[in-house]
Scaffold this active site. Structure first.
Site, PDB file in Angstrom:
ATOM      1  N   TRP A 157      13.051  -3.809   0.413  1.00  0.00           N
ATOM      2  CA  TRP A 157      13.290  -3.175   1.766  1.00  0.00           C
ATOM      3  C   TRP A 157      12.698  -3.692   2.967  1.00  0.00           C
ATOM      4  CZ3 TRP A 157       9.249  -1.095   4.421  1.00  0.00           C
ATOM      5  CH2 TRP A 157       8.121  -1.033   3.734  1.00  0.00           C
ATOM      6  N   GLU A 159      -3.500  -1.429   7.648  1.00  0.00           N
ATOM      7  CA  GLU A 159      -2.478  -2.191   7.264  1.00  0.00           C
ATOM      8  C   GLU A 159      -2.303  -3.253   8.127  1.00  0.00           C
ATOM      9  OE1 GLU A 159      -0.689  -2.122   4.516  1.00  0.00           O
ATOM     10  OE2 GLU A 159      -0.877  -0.365   3.701  1.00  0.00           O
ATOM     11  N   GLU A 162       3.002  -7.277   1.916  1.00  0.00           N
ATOM     12  CA  GLU A 162       2.139  -6.304   2.901  1.00  0.00           C
ATOM     13  C   GLU A 162       2.179  -6.040   4.469  1.00  0.00           C
ATOM     14  OE1 GLU A 162      -0.343  -4.083   1.881  1.00  0.00           O
ATOM     15  OE2 GLU A 162      -0.212  -4.343  -0.105  1.00  0.00           O
ATOM     16  N   HIS A 199       4.184  -3.262   5.774  1.00  0.00           N
ATOM     17  CA  HIS A 199       3.567  -1.935   5.989  1.00  0.00           C
ATOM     18  C   HIS A 199       3.439  -1.771   7.349  1.00  0.00           C
ATOM     19  CE1 HIS A 199       2.829  -2.480   1.210  1.00  0.00           C
ATOM     20  NE2 HIS A 199       3.903  -2.313   1.410  1.00  0.00           N
ATOM     21  N   GLU A 221      -5.366  -1.141  -4.176  1.00  0.00           N
ATOM     22  CA  GLU A 221      -3.873  -0.953  -4.021  1.00  0.00           C
ATOM     23  C   GLU A 221      -3.745   0.257  -4.598  1.00  0.00           C
ATOM     24  OE1 GLU A 221      -2.066  -2.893  -2.487  1.00  0.00           O
ATOM     25  OE2 GLU A 221      -2.592  -4.999  -2.766  1.00  0.00           O
ATOM     26  N   THR A 258      -4.536   2.830  -1.846  1.00  0.00           N
ATOM     27  CA  THR A 258      -3.529   2.789  -0.604  1.00  0.00           C
ATOM     28  C   THR A 258      -2.229   3.761  -1.303  1.00  0.00           C
ATOM     29  OG1 THR A 258      -3.031   0.576  -1.334  1.00  0.00           O
ATOM     30  CG2 THR A 258      -4.320   1.244   0.685  1.00  0.00           C
ATOM     31  N   ASP A 265       5.177  -0.107  -3.241  1.00  0.00           N
ATOM     32  CA  ASP A 265       4.783  -1.558  -3.106  1.00  0.00           C
ATOM     33  C   ASP A 265       3.258  -1.711  -3.545  1.00  0.00           C
ATOM     34  OD1 ASP A 265       7.200  -2.259  -1.979  1.00  0.00           O
ATOM     35  OD2 ASP A 265       6.087  -2.818   0.076  1.00  0.00           O
ATOM     36  N   GLU A 266       2.576  -0.769  -3.085  1.00  0.00           N
ATOM     37  CA  GLU A 266       1.141  -0.525  -3.324  1.00  0.00           C
ATOM     38  C   GLU A 266       0.693  -0.593  -4.999  1.00  0.00           C
ATOM     39  OE1 GLU A 266      -0.357  -1.493  -0.927  1.00  0.00           O
ATOM     40  OE2 GLU A 266      -0.010  -0.281   1.076  1.00  0.00           O
ATOM     41  N   HIS A 321       1.672  -3.618  -6.546  1.00  0.00           N
ATOM     42  CA  HIS A 321       0.422  -4.555  -6.680  1.00  0.00           C
ATOM     43  C   HIS A 321      -0.716  -4.150  -7.164  1.00  0.00           C
ATOM     44  CE1 HIS A 321       2.177  -5.504  -2.222  1.00  0.00           C
ATOM     45  NE2 HIS A 321       2.923  -6.044  -3.031  1.00  0.00           N
TER      46      HIS A 321
HETATM   47 FE   FE2 Z   1      -1.642  -2.969  -0.574  1.00  0.00          FE
HETATM   48 FE   FE2 Z   2      -0.269  -2.001   2.424  1.00  0.00          FE
END
Ligand code: FE2
Ligand code: FE2
Length: 328
Positions: free
Chosen positions: A33, A76, A111, A114, A164, A167, A196-197, A200
């Site tokens: 995305w 971020e 990242e 974000h 991670e 977050t 995403d976090e 990761h």
């Molecule tokens: Fe992150």
């Molecule tokens: Fe992030």
């Protein structure tokens, strides 16, 4: 062999798998995305109406919510600090362009979306003072940070595994509040960031797992070191315009606790998850020192849980320059 040389050797040994770990945990730019997928299309005919809708819906969200969203966004946006820190870790060769430096770059690139998407949304919301936010962001990047990991990859991967997941929790909770208050699009946006976090988090946890497999004693000592010292949040130097370094951080974290976005209990639960994930109780062939470190780690969550229960958070909102007091 010195500990540093062992760590370097371990990093080199693991490097051969970094390419496949990138395929497993990171997503190419064309497939993932992008911020514009969640924002009004500025080329489209309905742009102004869409912005108007965001501004109307934004009125339903409370003061503390905006403070937290702003703080999350600024955290971020301090990505240059994290990238330069990780590039400097032992075994990450920027100049050699080795697997680890490719990882750091591709992780950074993911990242970066974000802060980008959150920044644009906040700008459109009409609820926050962008100039004050921009000043804080500039300060935070120029102040840098010290997360106490040194240049040690083991300590850094403990830190990133923890962070991670932290977050993930906070973006996910923000998403929930936004959804409940009718800001569906903002909810979707924060939810996808939290995804995403989580990805990761799994990646960094696997790095640690692989290190445990080849160097269990030193990996245990690094985990112990980081938890004994406590995980510092990346925005610990947060400040508002005209203020001294770090002065805004405590009130920002109080605000996050007050609305249940990230609490001291979450900290303990993250620690428990890491202990479980790395099967700390099952690791064998430890020397005496690492056995002691393991004991400490195994007992730490219940000790911290007792402390977390006792923490009292101020009931009233703290007024930040980022969010207009008139709109309290
Ligand atoms: Fe992150
Ligand atoms: Fe992030």
């Amino acid at each position: 062999m010195s500990l540093k040389n062992v760590r370097l050797e371990v990093m080199q040994f693991l490097e051969k798998d970094v390419d496949s770990l990138m395929d497993k945990y990171l997503i190419p730019a064309e497939k993932i995305w992008q911020p514009t997928d969640f924002l009004p299309n500025s080329e489209g005919p309905n742009f102004l109406e869409e912005v108007k809708e965001i501004r109307e819906l934004s009125k339903e969200l409370p003061y503390d919510f905006w403070v937290v969203l702003v703080g999350d966004m600024i955290t971020e946006e301090a990505l240059p600090t994290y990238e330069s820190w990780l590039m400097d870790v032992e075994g990450v060769g920027q100049l050699e362009n080795n697997g680890w430096s490719k990882w750091v770059r591709q992780w950074t690139a993911e990242e970066n979306r974000h802060g980008d998407v959150l920044n644009k949304y906040l700008y459109l919301s009409g609820r926050v003072n962008m100039k004050e936010i921009e000043i804080t962001t500039q300060h935070l990047i120029s102040d840098g940070f010290d997360i106490g990991t040194d240049r040690d990859p083991y300590k850094n991967f403990v830190y990133t595994s923890f962070q991670e997941l932290a977050t993930y929790i906070s973006h996910n909770r923000v998403a929930k509040i936004a959804r409940e208050k009718g800001s569906k699009q903002l909810g979707k946006m924060c939810k996808i960031i939290s995804g995403d976090e989580m990805r990761h988090h799994h990646a960094y946890s696997e790095f640690v797992e692989r290190i445990f497999a080849v160097d269990p004693n030193q990996m245990m000592m690094a985990f112990h070191y980081m938890m004994k010292q406590k995980i510092t949040m990346p925005a610990h130097f947060l400040r508002e315009s005209g203020d001294k370094i770090g002065t805004a951080f405590e009130e920002f974290s109080n605000t996050a606790q007050r609305i249940g976005v990230y609490t001291s209990l979450d900290y303990v639960e993250i620690l428990e998850k890491l202990i479980k994930r790395w099967e700390i109780d099952k690791i064998s062939n430890l020397n005496d020192e690492s056995e002691k470190a393991r004991d400490y780690l195994m007992k730490l969550p219940s000790r911290m849980r007792r402390l977390a229960d006792r923490i009292k958070i101020p009931e009233n909102s703290f007024e930040f320059k980022w969010v207009e007091p008139a709109k309290l």
